[in-house]
Design an enzyme around this catalytic site. Structure first.
Site, PDB file in Angstrom:
ATOM      1  N   GLU A 115      19.440   4.517  23.770  1.00 21.36           N
ATOM      2  CA  GLU A 115      18.748   3.312  23.324  1.00 21.36           C
ATOM      3  C   GLU A 115      17.978   3.633  22.042  1.00 21.36           C
ATOM      4  OE1 GLU A 115      16.218   1.966  26.532  1.00 21.36           O
ATOM      5  OE2 GLU A 115      17.648   2.754  27.995  1.00 21.36           O
ATOM      6  N   LYS A 117      14.762   3.804  19.856  1.00 23.45           N
ATOM      7  CA  LYS A 117      13.347   3.972  20.207  1.00 23.45           C
ATOM      8  C   LYS A 117      12.503   3.076  19.304  1.00 23.45           C
ATOM      9  CE  LYS A 117       9.823   7.497  20.991  1.00 23.45           C
ATOM     10  NZ  LYS A 117       8.782   6.859  20.156  1.00 23.45           N
ATOM     11  N   ASP A 119       9.418   1.524  17.529  1.00 27.34           N
ATOM     12  CA  ASP A 119       8.140   2.077  17.085  1.00 27.34           C
ATOM     13  C   ASP A 119       7.066   1.009  17.256  1.00 27.34           C
ATOM     14  OD1 ASP A 119       6.399   3.928  16.119  1.00 27.34           O
ATOM     15  OD2 ASP A 119       7.002   3.767  14.031  1.00 27.34           O
ATOM     16  N   TYR A 224      12.835  -2.292  28.784  1.00 26.86           N
ATOM     17  CA  TYR A 224      13.826  -1.254  29.063  1.00 26.86           C
ATOM     18  C   TYR A 224      13.708  -0.640  30.449  1.00 26.86           C
ATOM     19  CZ  TYR A 224       9.720   1.354  27.487  1.00 26.86           C
ATOM     20  OH  TYR A 224       8.438   1.811  27.330  1.00 26.86           O
ATOM     21  N   LYS A 312      14.426  12.141  17.937  1.00 26.62           N
ATOM     22  CA  LYS A 312      13.796  11.468  16.804  1.00 26.62           C
ATOM     23  C   LYS A 312      14.658  11.582  15.544  1.00 26.62           C
ATOM     24  CE  LYS A 312       9.879  10.099  17.201  1.00 26.62           C
ATOM     25  NZ  LYS A 312       8.595  10.757  17.416  1.00 26.62           N
ATOM     26  N   CYS A 406     -16.395   1.469 -13.752  1.00 27.36           N
ATOM     27  CA  CYS A 406     -15.178   0.681 -13.565  1.00 27.36           C
ATOM     28  C   CYS A 406     -14.162   1.029 -14.657  1.00 27.36           C
ATOM     29  CB  CYS A 406     -15.496  -0.809 -13.612  1.00 27.36           C
ATOM     30  SG  CYS A 406     -14.019  -1.869 -13.574  1.00 27.36           S
ATOM     31  N   CYS A 409     -13.931  -2.454 -16.978  1.00 27.20           N
ATOM     32  CA  CYS A 409     -15.061  -3.009 -17.736  1.00 27.20           C
ATOM     33  C   CYS A 409     -16.152  -1.987 -18.043  1.00 27.20           C
ATOM     34  CB  CYS A 409     -15.668  -4.185 -16.983  1.00 27.20           C
ATOM     35  SG  CYS A 409     -16.574  -3.720 -15.477  1.00 27.20           S
ATOM     36  N   CYS A 425     -16.066  -2.177  -8.099  1.00 23.44           N
ATOM     37  CA  CYS A 425     -16.777  -2.511  -9.327  1.00 23.44           C
ATOM     38  C   CYS A 425     -17.823  -3.553  -8.972  1.00 23.44           C
ATOM     39  CB  CYS A 425     -15.804  -3.054 -10.372  1.00 23.44           C
ATOM     40  SG  CYS A 425     -16.647  -3.745 -11.819  1.00 23.44           S
ATOM     41  N   CYS A 430     -16.579  -8.557 -14.474  1.00 25.22           N
ATOM     42  CA  CYS A 430     -15.461  -7.649 -14.777  1.00 25.22           C
ATOM     43  C   CYS A 430     -14.190  -8.454 -15.053  1.00 25.22           C
ATOM     44  CB  CYS A 430     -15.224  -6.700 -13.607  1.00 25.22           C
ATOM     45  SG  CYS A 430     -13.778  -5.635 -13.835  1.00 25.22           S
TER      46      CYS A 430
END
Length: 665
Positions: A115, A117, A119, A224, A312, A406, A409, A425, A430
């Site tokens: 099957e 897997k 996630d 499952y 995996k 920043c 600016c 900032c 800005c």
């Protein structure tokens, strides 16, 4: 062989590190490392404990599934433990697994079921006489969390089975990739932290305290396993999967019966290449002995079945050179470090840039310019830096420090609150913040001003023609013509026409365009319908805001704080001079204003989307589950259990004809 005292010290370090990451993953839903890295730590600990069994203790991570769940939900003690699976990444280890199975069973060929897997997040559901009774997360395998109300919000999970069975089933809740992408798009527009991958988003969603929020995120689930499948006359895993489908539960469709290890490896190789074609994240295959009698004979270890293994897929990772860092500034001022990379192929695409999340992450992972780094696609979608490879350093690497000002600016930077991760900032003027803000205001979900895209907005801001959204409504064709190249009389006229057209937009588009943190187009529509005017929205208290479906205590506080922020209220009041701010002035009378509706079953004249849109357009509010606060339940054919619950609560039940009478103008 590693000396005893050195092994003892390393085992202690590994347990501490694994416990930390298990807590981040299982309890906080906020993993810091990939599955591959976590599995490597577990493998190292297992090997050391195998060499020195006297150092193995009952509280070692190798003999338990996870950690105790947090107390946000009521605890559920599982009557039957939910085991985890041992992992492997190689065909050689699968061959050893098969050899052990054959020797234990004393047979030459074993049939397996392979099957994919998923996630996602493991769940266990109970049905009684066919009706859904309770849903719980796996937790640590012995104790999970009661998420019954949230499970009800997942539409792929039936509230009634096709047969009147009392049964307990196990499955995996997941977030489809397209929904994940849309969710992250909305979060980006609202300047919220992005989810790293679909699994993380699914876990965080299922543990939301408000089922209405769960419903919005369109989770799904595959099943499952049945607890005690023999009670239902089942003799094998493939029969079990077929039975689950028969009783109305969703099963991942690509499973296969494999004759021996060669077929198992062939299945794994096939899906290693095909996994990106699926609309859900899979990180491997699960290989199970097909015959239940053989499973019972093989039994369990302290943490996993001996008759199953997770095979995996190779991690979607690549190694490349980090050549520089670009600093992006969002519309709320968030400064994000983005890694510039030597181009590298990853999961079928060329990756040149990757997220580094924030400067705390950069510091913790000790990532430097000119480092060789490992890049992976989070959830096979978003490129991100996993770690640097310090062994390959030459001495020319440069630290990545947070900016002292920043990058756009030159203004002051800092964190708005001590507990914040994001560096921002702090200059309200800005231009980067302004440009992003104007772009969002003009976007399709916002005021939908056609022609005002990223580049043109940038030019308008740079020329000083617009310093805030309300300035758009003061522009003339002559102002736009002064921009020069690419802006002729025809283009300028079209842009002014689009701006003028937006003045009459529905109120919810204006609320969306304001860019209030956490408020997307759906919630903006709910605010518009509930309060009826922009003035009422901006004057609402936190208590009043919480009356709107989908707004909890934290979001109400965030909205109120944003609307009280320096310059925001003044700008909104200026906008009110130019655009529609009354819900009543668009679309006429709103006969459903303030009424909460649940829709169930199939209606003769409307699709589900059409009836939902009509209810919202007429001022009504859609809710996913029946409660004492529901005003009406609109019922079609095959309505399910919601109609019965409405009757028990005395909720008004109407059909399509009665609904049409209600909304006649």
């Amino acid at each position: 062989m590693i000396p005893f005292e050195e092994a003892k010290k390393r085992i202690k370090e590994l347990r501490k590190e694994i416990d930390h990451h298990a807590h981040k993953y299982y309890v906080l839903d906020d993993p810091e490392i990939s599955d591959v890295e976590y599995d490597r730590l577990m493998e190292e600990l297992t090997e050391l404990e195998d060499k020195y069994p006297e150092l193995k203790t009952p509280d070692s991570p190798t003999v338990r599934v996870g950690l105790r769940p947090i107390d946000s939900f009521k605890e559920v003690v599982h009557e039957y433990r939910l085991f985890s699976l041992d992992n492997t990444y190689s065909a050689e280890e699968v061959t050893q697994f098969d050899k052990r199975i054959r020797e234990t069973l004393n047979i030459n060929l074993v049939q397996y079921v392979c099957e994919l897997k998923i996630d996602g997040l493991s769940i266990s559901l109970k049905y009684e006489d066919g009706l859904f009774l309770r849903g719980a997360t796996r937790g640590n395998g012995f104790v999970g969390e009661d998420v019954t109300e949230n499970i009800k919000a997942i539409k792929s999970i039936p509230l009634r089975l096709r047969e009147n069975l009392s049964i307990e089933v196990r499955g995996e809740v997941y977030l489809p990739k397209d929904v994940f992408n849309e969710l992250n798009k909305i979060r980006a527009e609202s300047d919220l932290q992005l989810f790293a991958n679909p699994r993380n988003a699914a876990a965080g969603t299922l543990r939301q305290l408000d089922p209405r929020e769960v419903s919005k995120r369109k989770l799904s689930a595959f099943f499952y396993q049945i607890v005690e499948p023999e009670r239902y006359g089942l003799k094998s895993q493939s029969e079990q999967l077929g039975f689950l489908k028969t009783i109305g539960l969703k099963v991942e469709p690509n499973y296969e019966v494999a004759d021996g290890k060669e077929d198992v490896i062939k299945f794994w190789k096939k899906w290693s290449g095909l996994k990106t074609s699926l609309n859900y994240a899979v990180d491997g295959t699960v290989v199970k002995v097909e015959d239940f009698h053989s499973q019972q004979e093989l039994g369990y270890t302290t943490k996993a079945p001996r008759w199953a293994i997770a095979f995996k897929f190779p991690a979607e990772q690549a190694t490349t050179k980090l050549t520089g860092v670009t600093l992006g500034v969002g519309r709320l001022g968030t400064i994000t470090p983005v890694a510039e990379l030597d181009p590298v192929q990853l999961a079928g695409t060329t990756v040149k840039r990757a997220s580094m999340h924030n400067f705390d992450f950069v510091r913790e992972k000790d990532i430097r310019i000119f480092d060789t780094v490992v890049v992976e696609k989070a959830g096979e979608i978003i490129p991100q830096i996993v770690r640097s490879i310090s062994d390959k350093r030459t001495g020319e690497e440069q630290r990545i420090d947070p900016p002292s000002q920043c990058p756009v600016c030159g203004g002051q930077v800092g964190k708005e609150r001590e507990e914040d991760v994001a560096l921002k900032c702090l200059n309200p003027a800005c231009p980067a913040k302004l440009s992003r803000r104007i772009q969002f205001f003009c976007s399709r979900d916002g005021m939908d001003i056609e022609g005002l895209g990223e580049k043109l907005v940038g030019r308008i801001v740079e020329a000083g023609l617009v310093k805030r959204p309300s300035d758009l409504y003061k522009l003339s064709e002559g102002d736009l013509l002064e921009l020069g190249e690419g802006i002729g009389e025809k283009t300028a006229a079209k842009l002014i026409e689009a701006i003028e057209k937006s003045r009459k937009n529905p109120l919810f588009k204006l609320i969306t365009g304001l860019g209030i943190p956490g408020v997307g187009s759906k919630l903006a529509r709910d605010l518009s319908n509930y309060f009826g005017s922009l003035q009422a929205v901006i004057s609402a208290s936190e208590k009043e805001l919480k009356e709107v479906s989908g707004i909890g205590e934290q979001l109400a506080s965030d909205i109120r704080n944003y609307l009280n922020a320096s310059g925001v209220r003044e700008e909104i009041e200026e906008l009110m001079n130019y655009v529609n701010t009354q819900e009543e002035s668009v679309g006429g009378v709103k006969p459903l204003r303030g009424l909460k509706f649940v829709v169930t079953g199939t209606l003769p004249s409307y699709s589900r989307k059409e009836i939902q849109e009509k209810i919202m357009e007429l001022g009504g509010e859609l809710v996913s589950s029946v409660s004492k606060n529901t005003d009406y339940i609109l019922v079609g054919e095959n309505p399910g259990s919601k109609e019965g619950k409405a009757r028990s609560l005395g909720i008004k039940i109407i059909g399509e004809r009665e609904f049409e009478e209600m909304v006649k103008s």
